[in-house]
Motif scaffolding. Structure first.
Motif, PDB file in Angstrom:
ATOM      1  N   ALA A  37     -20.613 -18.861 -30.080  1.00 10.56           N
ATOM      2  CA  ALA A  37     -21.761 -18.474 -29.027  1.00 10.56           C
ATOM      3  C   ALA A  37     -20.738 -17.949 -27.866  1.00 10.56           C
ATOM      4  CB  ALA A  37     -22.461 -19.671 -28.757  1.00 10.56           C
TER       5      ALA A  37
ATOM      6  N   ALA B 294     -26.615 -13.925 -27.598  1.00 14.19           N
ATOM      7  CA  ALA B 294     -26.136 -14.400 -28.694  1.00 14.19           C
ATOM      8  C   ALA B 294     -25.040 -13.252 -29.139  1.00 14.19           C
ATOM      9  CB  ALA B 294     -27.057 -14.391 -29.909  1.00 14.19           C
TER      10      ALA B 294
ATOM     11  N   SER C   3     -24.201 -15.040 -33.426  1.00 15.08           N
ATOM     12  CA  SER C   3     -23.936 -16.312 -33.150  1.00 15.08           C
ATOM     13  C   SER C   3     -25.152 -17.255 -32.638  1.00 15.08           C
ATOM     14  CB  SER C   3     -22.968 -16.329 -32.126  1.00 15.08           C
ATOM     15  OG  SER C   3     -23.572 -16.036 -30.741  1.00 15.08           O
ATOM     16  N   GLU C   4     -24.955 -18.403 -32.518  1.00 15.00           N
ATOM     17  CA  GLU C   4     -25.629 -19.387 -31.653  1.00 15.00           C
ATOM     18  C   GLU C   4     -26.023 -18.687 -30.380  1.00 15.00           C
ATOM     19  OE1 GLU C   4     -27.285 -21.728 -32.932  1.00 15.00           O
ATOM     20  OE2 GLU C   4     -26.388 -21.617 -34.990  1.00 15.00           O
ATOM     21  N   TYR C   5     -27.073 -19.020 -29.634  1.00  8.26           N
ATOM     22  CA  TYR C   5     -27.427 -18.857 -28.436  1.00  8.26           C
ATOM     23  C   TYR C   5     -26.797 -19.371 -27.380  1.00  8.26           C
ATOM     24  CZ  TYR C   5     -31.124 -15.725 -30.219  1.00  8.26           C
ATOM     25  OH  TYR C   5     -31.990 -14.624 -30.806  1.00  8.26           O
TER      26      TYR C   5
END
Length: 398
Positions: free
Chosen positions: A112, A184, A192-194
């Motif tokens: 992230a 993201a 990606s993850e946020y």
């Protein structure tokens, strides 16, 4: 040269990401004379030439490697260095290398982004910036997904052209509103993850009222009403400015009143039979909106004044001819007819004489009885209504 150490053994490589990992080994069985002081590490990728790793050498029996390419075949080799060749020509020296061949993992989604910051915030705009992910996942970052929400449940993606830029300007925001934002990073594998955060826009002037209309239109009064603006600017509505123009919009006058957030307003003191234009602006603690769309209204005219100078022009046994003067009509609502009434009991009761609809200021009425006393009076009629009666005249038929 005598005293060279033998090759390190048990080489291994453990990938931590598709682009990084740790190479480790065991000490040589023969440490050399003098003993091994450090280790030289080299690599080659996809059959290329041997090259020192960025750090070059280490005194430890492991080294962290970064900047590798994902899904790539690498060869690593390590040798001990004890200084026995420091001053000699090593062109024809056969060093003892420990060697291993590995393949780095396939790319994955990046980590992230970090360090979200906001700036240049106004009532409708905000600037965002962030730091690129520490790990790209072995594939170049091609875009960032930026989403906003007002309630944390419903998210909207911010439209933009794909870019690896770590800044973005948001526009079209509601004033005085708290927004949640999440970002993201995206590479060829996926997002990606946020990274989450929030910001609040500044309050600003409200928008104009909508759908201004008039009702209860009378000669000198009317009622204005409107719909609330689509935005109050992020600050409560405290009042409305109501303006009137009696010259087609060439100039405007604000109508004095006590502050009120009611979306309705009673207008008084107008002139009868006159065309007015009205507009309304919303007011909050920040300022005033632009005016609403203009609404045009014409007040009703007033009834005319009573006809004057009623005269008997002639009489017969059964007819009477009357004449009168034009009543005063000041509001532009023209006289459409005159009503002639007569009484045979001295004015106690009145009967409307039968006559055609006419604006003529004289009329001959027939059908009367001979030798009978009559009283007459005239009323003027316009689009608003009927005037009060004129003065009376009394005659006696022949």
């Amino acid at each position: 040269p005598p005293g060279l150490p033998s090759a390190p053994t048990a080489l291994s490589f453990v990938a931590s990401t598709p682009t990084a990992g740790t190479l480790s080994w065991r000490a040589p069985a023969r440490l050399g004379n003098p003993e091994v002081a450090r280790y030289v590490v080299q690599y080659k990728a996809d059959g290329g030439s041997w090259t020192d790793v960025p750090k070059g050498s280490t005194t430890e029996r492991s080294i962290a490697l970064t900047g590798l390419k994902a899904a790539t075949d690498y060869s690593f080799r390590v040798r001990g260095e004890n200084g026995s060749t420091a001053t000699g020509d090593t062109t024809y020296v056969l060093f003892d290398w420990g060697q291993i061949a590995v393949r780095t993992p396939d790319p994955v989604a990046p980590s992230a982004p970090t360090s979200l910051a906001t700036g240049s915030i106004s009532s409708s705009t905000a600037g965002l910036s962030w730091t690129a992910p520490a790990d790209s996942g072995g594939s170049a970052i091609t875009d960032y997904v930026v989403e906003t929400s007002r309630d944390g449940r419903n998210w909207s993606a911010v439209p933009h052209t794909a870019s690896a830029s770590t800044t973005m300007n948001l526009s079209g925001l509601a004033p005085g509103t708290t927004y949640l934002v999440r970002i993201a990073a995206k590479n060829a594998v996926g997002p990606s993850e946020y990274l989450g955060g929030s910001f609040a826009t500044l309050a600003g002037p409200p928008l104009a009222p909508r759908n201004l209309v008039a009702s209860n239109v009378a000669s000198t009064t009317l009622t204005l009403a409107w719909d609330l603006p689509s935005s109050n600017g992020g600050s409560p509505i405290t009042d409305y400015r109501v303006e009137v123009s009696g010259n087609g919009g060439s100039s405007w006058t604000a109508i004095p009143h006590g502050a009120s957030n009611s979306p309705a307003f009673a207008v008084t003191g107008l002139a009868a039979g006159t065309t007015y234009r009205f507009r309304v602006s919303t007011i909050n603690a920040i300022g005033a909106s632009s005016p609403s769309a203009v609404h045009t209204v014409t007040t009703l005219g007033s009834v005319p004044s009573a006809p004057t100078n009623l005269l008997v022009k002639s009489t017969t046994a059964t007819t009477v001819t009357l004449s009168w003067a034009q009543p005063l009509v000041s509001d532009g609502s023209a006289v459409r007819n005159y009503v002639v009434e007569y009484s045979t009991n001295g004015g106690a009761t009145w009967v409307a004489a039968t006559k055609p609809l006419s604006t003529s200021k004289s009329v001959t009425i027939s059908g009367f009885r001979t030798k009978t006393t009559y009283k007459f009076r005239i009323s003027a009629v316009n689009d608003v209504g009927m005037s009060s009666p004129s003065g009376t005249v009394t005659i006696k038929t022949r």
